[in-house]
Every structure is written in structure tokens, then in C-alpha cells.
Scaffold this active site. Structure first.
Site, PDB file in Angstrom:
ATOM      1  N   HIS A 163      67.265  53.712 116.697  1.00 19.65           N
ATOM      2  CA  HIS A 163      66.570  53.211 118.143  1.00 19.65           C
ATOM      3  C   HIS A 163      67.563  53.161 119.107  1.00 19.65           C
ATOM      4  O   HIS A 163      68.704  52.866 118.976  1.00 19.65           O
ATOM      5  CB  HIS A 163      66.100  51.712 117.707  1.00 19.65           C
ATOM      6  CG  HIS A 163      65.426  51.315 118.930  1.00 19.65           C
ATOM      7  ND1 HIS A 163      63.880  51.594 119.182  1.00 19.65           N
ATOM      8  CD2 HIS A 163      65.412  50.454 119.845  1.00 19.65           C
ATOM      9  CE1 HIS A 163      63.501  51.110 120.187  1.00 19.65           C
ATOM     10  NE2 HIS A 163      64.328  50.244 120.523  1.00 19.65           N
ATOM     11  N   ASN A 183      66.155  54.394 110.519  1.00 23.61           N
ATOM     12  CA  ASN A 183      65.848  54.921 111.884  1.00 23.61           C
ATOM     13  C   ASN A 183      66.830  54.585 112.843  1.00 23.61           C
ATOM     14  O   ASN A 183      67.724  53.686 112.726  1.00 23.61           O
ATOM     15  CB  ASN A 183      64.297  53.992 112.241  1.00 23.61           C
ATOM     16  CG  ASN A 183      63.976  54.188 113.639  1.00 23.61           C
ATOM     17  OD1 ASN A 183      63.671  55.421 113.788  1.00 23.61           O
ATOM     18  ND2 ASN A 183      63.750  53.365 114.494  1.00 23.61           N
ATOM     19  N   SER A 194      66.982  66.798 118.736  1.00 23.43           N
ATOM     20  CA  SER A 194      68.409  67.208 118.623  1.00 23.43           C
ATOM     21  C   SER A 194      69.075  66.168 117.759  1.00 23.43           C
ATOM     22  O   SER A 194      70.338  66.638 117.078  1.00 23.43           O
ATOM     23  CB  SER A 194      68.924  66.731 120.158  1.00 23.43           C
ATOM     24  OG  SER A 194      68.835  65.324 120.684  1.00 23.43           O
ATOM     25  N   ASN A 195      68.777  65.093 117.428  1.00 19.70           N
ATOM     26  CA  ASN A 195      69.372  64.306 116.054  1.00 19.70           C
ATOM     27  C   ASN A 195      69.386  65.097 114.997  1.00 19.70           C
ATOM     28  O   ASN A 195      70.223  65.248 114.200  1.00 19.70           O
ATOM     29  CB  ASN A 195      68.996  63.008 116.281  1.00 19.70           C
ATOM     30  CG  ASN A 195      69.717  61.799 117.308  1.00 19.70           C
ATOM     31  OD1 ASN A 195      70.661  61.662 117.059  1.00 19.70           O
ATOM     32  ND2 ASN A 195      68.920  61.647 118.235  1.00 19.70           N
ATOM     33  N   LEU A 216      57.871  58.686 115.919  1.00 19.92           N
ATOM     34  CA  LEU A 216      57.264  57.621 116.788  1.00 19.92           C
ATOM     35  C   LEU A 216      55.895  56.857 116.138  1.00 19.92           C
ATOM     36  O   LEU A 216      55.143  56.047 116.748  1.00 19.92           O
ATOM     37  CB  LEU A 216      56.851  58.227 118.012  1.00 19.92           C
ATOM     38  CG  LEU A 216      57.967  59.171 118.863  1.00 19.92           C
ATOM     39  CD1 LEU A 216      57.463  59.482 120.183  1.00 19.92           C
ATOM     40  CD2 LEU A 216      59.175  57.939 119.102  1.00 19.92           C
ATOM     41  N   LYS A 217      55.678  57.110 115.018  1.00 16.59           N
ATOM     42  CA  LYS A 217      54.706  56.582 114.284  1.00 16.59           C
ATOM     43  C   LYS A 217      55.116  55.600 113.232  1.00 16.59           C
ATOM     44  O   LYS A 217      55.903  55.565 112.560  1.00 16.59           O
ATOM     45  CB  LYS A 217      53.784  57.748 113.604  1.00 16.59           C
ATOM     46  CG  LYS A 217      53.331  58.884 114.339  1.00 16.59           C
ATOM     47  CD  LYS A 217      52.438  58.306 115.427  1.00 16.59           C
ATOM     48  CE  LYS A 217      51.969  59.301 116.232  1.00 16.59           C
ATOM     49  NZ  LYS A 217      51.236  58.985 117.410  1.00 16.59           N
ATOM     50  N   LEU A 218      54.255  54.553 112.867  1.00 18.04           N
ATOM     51  CA  LEU A 218      54.468  53.597 111.986  1.00 18.04           C
ATOM     52  C   LEU A 218      54.631  54.354 110.524  1.00 18.04           C
ATOM     53  O   LEU A 218      53.934  55.107 110.113  1.00 18.04           O
ATOM     54  CB  LEU A 218      53.396  52.457 111.998  1.00 18.04           C
ATOM     55  CG  LEU A 218      53.750  51.150 111.292  1.00 18.04           C
ATOM     56  CD1 LEU A 218      55.075  50.642 111.957  1.00 18.04           C
ATOM     57  CD2 LEU A 218      52.451  50.336 111.171  1.00 18.04           C
ATOM     58  N   GLU A 235      74.412  58.447 119.715  1.00 22.57           N
ATOM     59  CA  GLU A 235      73.734  58.794 118.581  1.00 22.57           C
ATOM     60  C   GLU A 235      74.336  60.112 117.824  1.00 22.57           C
ATOM     61  O   GLU A 235      74.534  60.060 116.775  1.00 22.57           O
ATOM     62  CB  GLU A 235      72.263  59.250 118.973  1.00 22.57           C
ATOM     63  CG  GLU A 235      71.579  58.052 119.387  1.00 22.57           C
ATOM     64  CD  GLU A 235      69.992  58.365 119.838  1.00 22.57           C
ATOM     65  OE1 GLU A 235      69.167  57.186 119.646  1.00 22.57           O
ATOM     66  OE2 GLU A 235      69.596  59.423 120.112  1.00 22.57           O
TER      67      GLU A 235
HETATM   68  C1  GAR Z   1      66.374  59.305 119.982  1.00 22.80           C
HETATM   69  O1  GAR Z   1      67.134  58.924 121.571  1.00 22.80           O
HETATM   70  C2  GAR Z   1      66.229  58.061 119.472  1.00 22.80           C
HETATM   71  O2  GAR Z   1      66.940  57.230 119.414  1.00 22.80           O
HETATM   72  C3  GAR Z   1      64.855  57.907 119.828  1.00 22.80           C
HETATM   73  O3  GAR Z   1      64.206  59.012 120.210  1.00 22.80           O
HETATM   74  C4  GAR Z   1      64.941  59.904 120.495  1.00 22.80           C
HETATM   75  C5  GAR Z   1      64.832  61.292 120.007  1.00 22.80           C
HETATM   76  O4  GAR Z   1      65.720  62.297 120.485  1.00 22.80           O
HETATM   77  N1  GAR Z   1      63.918  57.095 118.976  1.00 22.80           N
HETATM   78  C6  GAR Z   1      62.973  56.024 119.482  1.00 22.80           C
HETATM   79  O5  GAR Z   1      62.862  55.694 120.523  1.00 22.80           O
HETATM   80  C7  GAR Z   1      62.424  55.277 118.151  1.00 22.80           C
HETATM   81  N2  GAR Z   1      61.617  54.131 118.614  1.00 22.80           N
HETATM   82  P1  GAR Z   1      65.989  63.696 119.712  1.00 22.80           P
HETATM   83  O6  GAR Z   1      64.399  64.225 119.268  1.00 22.80           O
HETATM   84  O7  GAR Z   1      66.406  64.520 120.618  1.00 22.80           O
HETATM   85  O8  GAR Z   1      66.819  63.236 118.511  1.00 22.80           O
END
Ligand code: GAR
Length: 188
Positions: free
Chosen positions: A103, A101, A13-14, A84-86, A173
Site C-alpha cells: 500500500h 499486499n 511496474s512493481n 484493486l479488488k477485494l 516500493e
Molecule cells: C503501487 O504504488 C501500489 O502501492 C498501489 O498501486 C500502485 C501500483 O503501481 N497499490 C494500492 O494503492 C493498493 N491500495 P504499479 O502498477 O506500477 O506497480
């Protein structure tokens, strides 16, 4: 025109929000959406918005194949939005201060390996925190440890379930991530 690549592992969604933000403008455009997860919903979102998509293996991420694709598309800036990967050192070196990134918490708390998405919100709620928020940071070769560019806060209410907090954090976000990327692009 800056060419942005977005890495995402899930819903996206982001990613969709960022693509829409830059669409039609002349500062930047999202040229690629990449994921290691063949089932990631981000692929559907990107295709609907006519953005080219790439599915890669972790081997390809490490070996330099993904870096070649980024070069082929003249990518200037990389956004990790729920990736989610390094991220590999080889790409970080090629894009100094050009990878950010997001968080879903106020780093340095609730970050690190294995802390993503709803796990973060559950940990924040379980700890009885009174506030949470978002952190946008540069990417280095440790999870969630690069220099912080921006943070925004929201309240955590005693009645919150992790999904209530997730919704509030997602709103932050959507509001801030595209604007922060825009500011970084204008500065660079
Ligand atoms: C978001 O909230 C982002 O901050 C988080 O995953 C979500 C993805 O949402 N990222 C992490 O947790 C990274 N450590 P989305 O796929 O709907 O954009």
C-alpha cells in the site's frame, strides 16, 4: 523453489521489478501474473519477461476458478502489487500468511476501500502530511487491514504535487518490496 503469483490491476511496474528480482535465482520465480483488467499494462510487461498471464472475471475470482489455476501452477506465495479488488476469503484460507499486499502510504492512515494509487497521494498531500511511505502487509478480507510486515518512510514536501509523491513512494516500493518478499520466503 517457491512459485509466486502476482495480482495487479494496472501498470505493473512493481510486478516487473519483482519478476526481475527473482529471475535467475534459486529461491523463487514468478510463475503467473493475473489481472481482472484486460487493458492492464502489466500483461505486456509479463509477456516480455515470458511469464504466463491470466485474465479473469470477478465471478471467476469468487467462484474458485482462480484458486484452481493457482493450484494447477503449484503457487506457494501470492503478491498483490497494485491489485484493486477485494481478495476472496476462499483464497486467503488456502494461503495462510502467504499473501502480501503493498500500500502506498503509512497504514493505518490513508487506507481502506477506494484508497489506491494517486488517490492516496492526493489525500496525503491535501492533508499537509510531512511524511508518507509504503506498507507491506498480510492480506485479510478487509481492505488494507492485515498484519503489517514492513513500513518505510519518505518526506512529503510542501511543494509536492501528488505525482511527485507518487514517484518517491514508487522508488521505496522498488527498493523494498522484492527484498521483503525474499525474507518472508526464506523464513517460511
Ligand atoms: C503501487 O504504488 C501500489 O502501492 C498501489 O498501486 C500502485 C501500483 O503501481 N497499490 C494500492 O494503492 C493498493 N491500495 P504499479 O502498477 O506500477 O506497480
Amino acid at each position: 523453489m517457491n512459485n509466486i503469483a502476482i495480482f495487479a490491476s494496472g501498470s505493473g511496474s512493481n510486478a516487473e521489478n519483482i519478476i526481475n528480482h527473482f529471475n535467475g535465482g534459486n529461491l523463487a520465480r514468478v510463475v503467473l501474473v493475473l489481472s481482472e483488467n484486460k487493458d492492464a499494462f502489466v500483461f505486456e510487461r509479463a509477456r516480455k519477461l515470458s511469464v504466463f498471464t491470466v485474465l479473469f472475471s470477478l465471478e471467476e475470482l469468487k467462484s474458485g476458478n482462480v484458486l484452481s489455476i493457482l493450484k494447477q501452477y503449484n503457487v506457494d506465495f501470492i503478491v498483490l502489487a497494485g491489485f484493486l479488488k477485494l481478495f476472496p476469503q476462499s483464497i486467503i484460507e488456502e494461503f495462510p500468511q502467504k499473501i502480501v499486499n503493498i500500500h502506498p502510504a503509512l497504514l493505518p492512515k490513508y487506507g481502506g476501500r477506494g484508497m489506491y494509487g494517486d488517490k492516496v497521494h492526493k489525500a496525503v498531500v491535501d492533508a499537509g502530511e510531512k511524511e508518507s511511505g509504503i506498507t507491506i502487509h498480510y492480506v485479510n478480507n478487509n481492505y488494507d487491514e492485515g498484519g503489517i510486515v514492513f513500513q518505510a518512510k519518505c518526506p512529503v514536501f510542501p511543494s509536492d504535487k501528488p505525482e511527485d509523491l507518487a514517484q518517491r513512494v514508487h522508488q521505496l516500493e522498488y527498493e523494498h518490496f522484492p527484498k521483503v518478499i525474499e525474507k518472508l520466503l526464506i523464513k517460511s
